[in-house]
Design an enzyme around this catalytic site. Sequence first.
Site, PDB file in Angstrom:
ATOM      1  CE1 TYR A 269       4.718   4.729   2.659  1.00 33.78           C
ATOM      2  CE2 TYR A 269       2.596   3.739   3.172  1.00 33.78           C
ATOM      3  CZ  TYR A 269       3.959   3.809   3.351  1.00 33.78           C
ATOM      4  OH  TYR A 269       4.572   2.961   4.241  1.00 33.78           O
TER       5      TYR A 269
ATOM      6  CG  PHE B  73       5.350   2.379  -8.196  1.00 36.55           C
ATOM      7  CD1 PHE B  73       5.101   3.424  -9.067  1.00 36.55           C
ATOM      8  CD2 PHE B  73       5.664   1.142  -8.727  1.00 36.55           C
ATOM      9  CE1 PHE B  73       5.166   3.245 -10.448  1.00 36.55           C
ATOM     10  CE2 PHE B  73       5.745   0.959 -10.101  1.00 36.55           C
ATOM     11  CZ  PHE B  73       5.499   2.002 -10.956  1.00 36.55           C
TER      12      PHE B  73
ATOM     13  N   GLY C 245       0.809  -1.227   0.000  1.00 31.56           N
ATOM     14  CA  GLY C 245       0.000   0.000   0.000  1.00 31.56           C
ATOM     15  C   GLY C 245       0.829   1.256   0.000  1.00 31.56           C
ATOM     16  N   GLY C 246       2.040   1.206  -0.578  1.00 29.41           N
ATOM     17  CA  GLY C 246       2.883   2.393  -0.657  1.00 29.41           C
ATOM     18  C   GLY C 246       2.523   3.239  -1.860  1.00 29.41           C
TER      19      GLY C 246
ATOM     20  CB  SER D  41      14.213  10.152  -6.688  1.00 31.85           C
ATOM     21  OG  SER D  41      15.100   9.188  -6.145  1.00 31.85           O
TER      22      SER D  41
ATOM     23  CE  LYS E  62      15.211   3.695 -10.390  1.00 36.28           C
ATOM     24  NZ  LYS E  62      14.578   4.156  -9.168  1.00 36.28           N
TER      25      LYS E  62
ATOM     26  CG  ASN F 277      16.831   5.351  -3.867  1.00 39.67           C
ATOM     27  OD1 ASN F 277      17.349   4.708  -2.961  1.00 39.67           O
ATOM     28  ND2 ASN F 277      15.783   4.900  -4.544  1.00 39.67           N
TER      29      ASN F 277
HETATM   30  N1  LIG Z   1       7.459   5.369  -5.237  1.00 41.01           N
HETATM   31  C1  LIG Z   1       7.862   5.378  -6.476  1.00 41.01           C
HETATM   32  O1  LIG Z   1       7.874   6.453  -7.123  1.00 41.01           O
HETATM   33  C2  LIG Z   1       8.279   4.116  -7.148  1.00 41.01           C
HETATM   34  C3  LIG Z   1       8.596   2.972  -6.394  1.00 41.01           C
HETATM   35  N2  LIG Z   1       8.984   1.841  -7.016  1.00 41.01           N
HETATM   36  C4  LIG Z   1       9.349   0.639  -6.272  1.00 41.01           C
HETATM   37  O2  LIG Z   1       8.201   0.066  -5.675  1.00 41.01           O
HETATM   38  C5  LIG Z   1       8.559  -0.627  -4.486  1.00 41.01           C
HETATM   39  C6  LIG Z   1       7.600  -0.234  -3.424  1.00 41.01           C
HETATM   40  O3  LIG Z   1       7.723   1.144  -3.340  1.00 41.01           O
HETATM   41  P1  LIG Z   1       6.624   2.111  -2.822  1.00 41.01           P
HETATM   42  O4  LIG Z   1       5.252   1.632  -3.067  1.00 41.01           O
HETATM   43  O5  LIG Z   1       6.958   3.450  -3.354  1.00 41.01           O
HETATM   44  O6  LIG Z   1       7.036   2.007  -1.263  1.00 41.01           O
HETATM   45  P2  LIG Z   1       6.601   2.803  -0.030  1.00 41.01           P
HETATM   46  O7  LIG Z   1       7.779   3.023   0.821  1.00 41.01           O
HETATM   47  O8  LIG Z   1       5.790   3.977  -0.459  1.00 41.01           O
HETATM   48  O9  LIG Z   1       5.643   1.740   0.692  1.00 41.01           O
HETATM   49  C7  LIG Z   1       5.998   0.427   0.965  1.00 41.01           C
HETATM   50  C8  LIG Z   1       4.727  -0.367   1.194  1.00 41.01           C
HETATM   51  O10 LIG Z   1       5.064  -1.729   1.435  1.00 41.01           O
HETATM   52  C9  LIG Z   1       4.447  -2.131   2.639  1.00 41.01           C
HETATM   53  N3  LIG Z   1       5.251  -3.143   3.300  1.00 41.01           N
HETATM   54  C10 LIG Z   1       6.500  -3.036   3.785  1.00 41.01           C
HETATM   55  N4  LIG Z   1       6.894  -4.206   4.323  1.00 41.01           N
HETATM   56  C11 LIG Z   1       5.838  -5.038   4.203  1.00 41.01           C
HETATM   57  C12 LIG Z   1       5.595  -6.371   4.611  1.00 41.01           C
HETATM   58  N5  LIG Z   1       6.519  -7.085   5.257  1.00 41.01           N
HETATM   59  N6  LIG Z   1       4.396  -6.920   4.339  1.00 41.01           N
HETATM   60  C13 LIG Z   1       3.462  -6.200   3.722  1.00 41.01           C
HETATM   61  N7  LIG Z   1       3.605  -4.931   3.312  1.00 41.01           N
HETATM   62  C14 LIG Z   1       4.794  -4.369   3.576  1.00 41.01           C
HETATM   63  C15 LIG Z   1       4.356  -0.871   3.478  1.00 41.01           C
HETATM   64  O11 LIG Z   1       3.387  -1.052   4.474  1.00 41.01           O
HETATM   65  P3  LIG Z   1       3.372  -0.126   5.802  1.00 41.01           P
HETATM   66  O12 LIG Z   1       2.887   1.222   5.355  1.00 41.01           O
HETATM   67  O13 LIG Z   1       2.438  -0.848   6.702  1.00 41.01           O
HETATM   68  O14 LIG Z   1       4.791  -0.071   6.316  1.00 41.01           O
HETATM   69  C16 LIG Z   1       3.941   0.117   2.401  1.00 41.01           C
HETATM   70  O15 LIG Z   1       2.578   0.013   2.135  1.00 41.01           O
HETATM   71  C17 LIG Z   1      10.029  -0.238  -4.179  1.00 41.01           C
HETATM   72  O16 LIG Z   1      10.862  -1.314  -4.473  1.00 41.01           O
HETATM   73  C18 LIG Z   1      10.306   0.913  -5.123  1.00 41.01           C
HETATM   74  O17 LIG Z   1      11.640   0.865  -5.587  1.00 41.01           O
HETATM   75  C19 LIG Z   1       8.999   1.776  -8.363  1.00 41.01           C
HETATM   76  C20 LIG Z   1       8.688   2.869  -9.132  1.00 41.01           C
HETATM   77  C21 LIG Z   1       8.336   4.114  -8.579  1.00 41.01           C
HETATM   78  O1  LIG Z   2      11.955   4.364  -9.224  1.00 46.22           O
HETATM   79  C1  LIG Z   2      11.504   5.469  -9.104  1.00 46.22           C
HETATM   80  C2  LIG Z   2      11.125   6.299 -10.253  1.00 46.22           C
HETATM   81  O2  LIG Z   2      11.191   5.599 -11.439  1.00 46.22           O
HETATM   82  C3  LIG Z   2      11.322   6.046  -7.772  1.00 46.22           C
HETATM   83  O3  LIG Z   2      12.542   6.171  -7.182  1.00 46.22           O
HETATM   84  P1  LIG Z   2      12.686   6.279  -5.610  1.00 46.22           P
HETATM   85  O4  LIG Z   2      12.462   4.908  -5.076  1.00 46.22           O
HETATM   86  O5  LIG Z   2      14.082   6.795  -5.437  1.00 46.22           O
HETATM   87  O6  LIG Z   2      11.651   7.245  -5.141  1.00 46.22           O
END
Ligand SMILES: NC(=O)C1=CN([C@@H]2O[C@H](COP(=O)(O)OP(=O)(O)OC[C@H]3O[C@@H](n4cnc5c(N)ncnc54)[C@H](OP(=O)(O)O)[C@@H]3O)[C@@H](O)[C@H]2O)C=CC1
Ligand SMILES: O=C(CO)COP(=O)(O)O
EC number: 1.1.1.94
Length: 356
Positions: free
Chosen positions: A67, A30, A27-28, A269, A206, A271
């Site tokens: 988020y 992305f 539920g993050g 980003s 990256k 990172n």
């Molecule tokens: N954000 C972006 O712009 C982008 C992200 N990504 C990739 O997507 C992936 C996820 O990123 P993103 O959605 O942004 O992450 P976030 O940090 O926004 O959220 C992570 C999510 O994962 C959940 N989570 C963490 N650990 C567990 C677990 N053990 N069991 C179940 N749920 C869990 C968290 O829940 P809780 O809130 O309860 O901790 C939260 O909902 C990453 O690898 C990132 O590199 C790819 C492209 C773009």
């Molecule tokens: O992968 C991403 C954009 O393509 C998001 O990067 P971050 O995880 O650094 O926010």
Amino acid sequence: MNDFNISALITPREKPATPLRVAVLGGGSFGTAMANLAARNGCETCMWIRDEKAAQDMQQSKRNKRYLPDFQLEETLQFSSKLEDVVPNRDIILVAIPSHSYRDVLKQIAPMISGQAIVSLTKGIEAETFCLMSDIIQQELPEVPFGVLSGPNLAKEIVANMPAGTVIASTSEALRNAVQTALHSALFRVFASSDVHGVELGGALKNIYAIAMGMGAAYNVGENTRSMLLTRALAEMSRFAVTLGANPLTFLGLSGVGDLFATCSSPLSRNYQIGYALGQGKNLEEAIAALGQTAEGINTIRQVSAQSRLLNVYMPITNALYEVIFEGKPPLGIALSLMQNGHRSDVEFVLPHEQV
Ligand SMILES: NC(=O)C1=CN([C@@H]2O[C@H](COP(=O)(O)OP(=O)(O)OC[C@H]3O[C@@H](n4cnc5c(N)ncnc54)[C@H](OP(=O)(O)O)[C@@H]3O)[C@@H](O)[C@H]2O)C=CC1
Ligand SMILES: O=C(CO)COP(=O)(O)O
């Protein structure tokens, strides 16, 4: 802008006769962004959020207050904290769980998998094993069709309806088509690839260089320096990926140079933000605590630095970052020593280093 009608582009599509059934795990930011696109495209879409209260709140408010607090999500998007409500009877499962918990979540859903395809959204490498998410899928869910989605996809821009493109990589044409049907729209183009590891490595590697560029921004480096760093980063990541069997041309695509450019240029980003905080003198713990979200790059630096030594792949930027972040070496001294690395080829696939 008069003849440009953005609302026509974001109007939900009419529900297809047999809508695709999509699950999104995590539920993050992305995961939410992709779930919202699928719901808007008429897919029956349900997100799995591990926290019951958060799932209930999202179901009721159609907002991800932690988020993506500023965005109203599609009315049809569903939320649940119970995997058994979300995983069975789906066509596609998009997994947006950080790499540290990826295997654990796949183990939980394994008994619920029958005909679903699994698509990884995660841009990371498993600590200790050096597995990519597609490797973990194959180990934990053998026989299941799988793919990876990766590209320049800052989640906040996507939910703000800013046009973007991405890549679905899979050896299965049916899976690629299904993901394009689920996510493709006038605001989000989904391109196809068959180089799963190449696309996946582009997304994971990256993050290393986004940290470097964030640090560079804190030190106010000039455009020439930024361009050199970005281009040498591309050389380094493609060299490493090719050693692992990827196609170097993949790095010319959206999941390679596209994502590198977006992540290395944007304060959105996470990172980049970590790198910026380190460049301002914060220590790693302070930088991670201030972020409060996933920044895969820190673990990726550790994994790739160790792996580059094992495989004897020349990775000067990654190893320099390792020394600064984990060994406390002075950033400016390390940057200077990088500049003194001697004569190398510009594009080693054109002129091999041995011939320089
Ligand atoms: N954000 C972006 O712009 C982008 C992200 N990504 C990739 O997507 C992936 C996820 O990123 P993103 O959605 O942004 O992450 P976030 O940090 O926004 O959220 C992570 C999510 O994962 C959940 N989570 C963490 N650990 C567990 C677990 N053990 N069991 C179940 N749920 C869990 C968290 O829940 P809780 O809130 O309860 O901790 C939260 O909902 C990453 O690898 C990132 O590199 C790819 C492209 C773009
Ligand atoms: O992968 C991403 C954009 O393509 C998001 O990067 P971050 O995880 O650094 O926010």
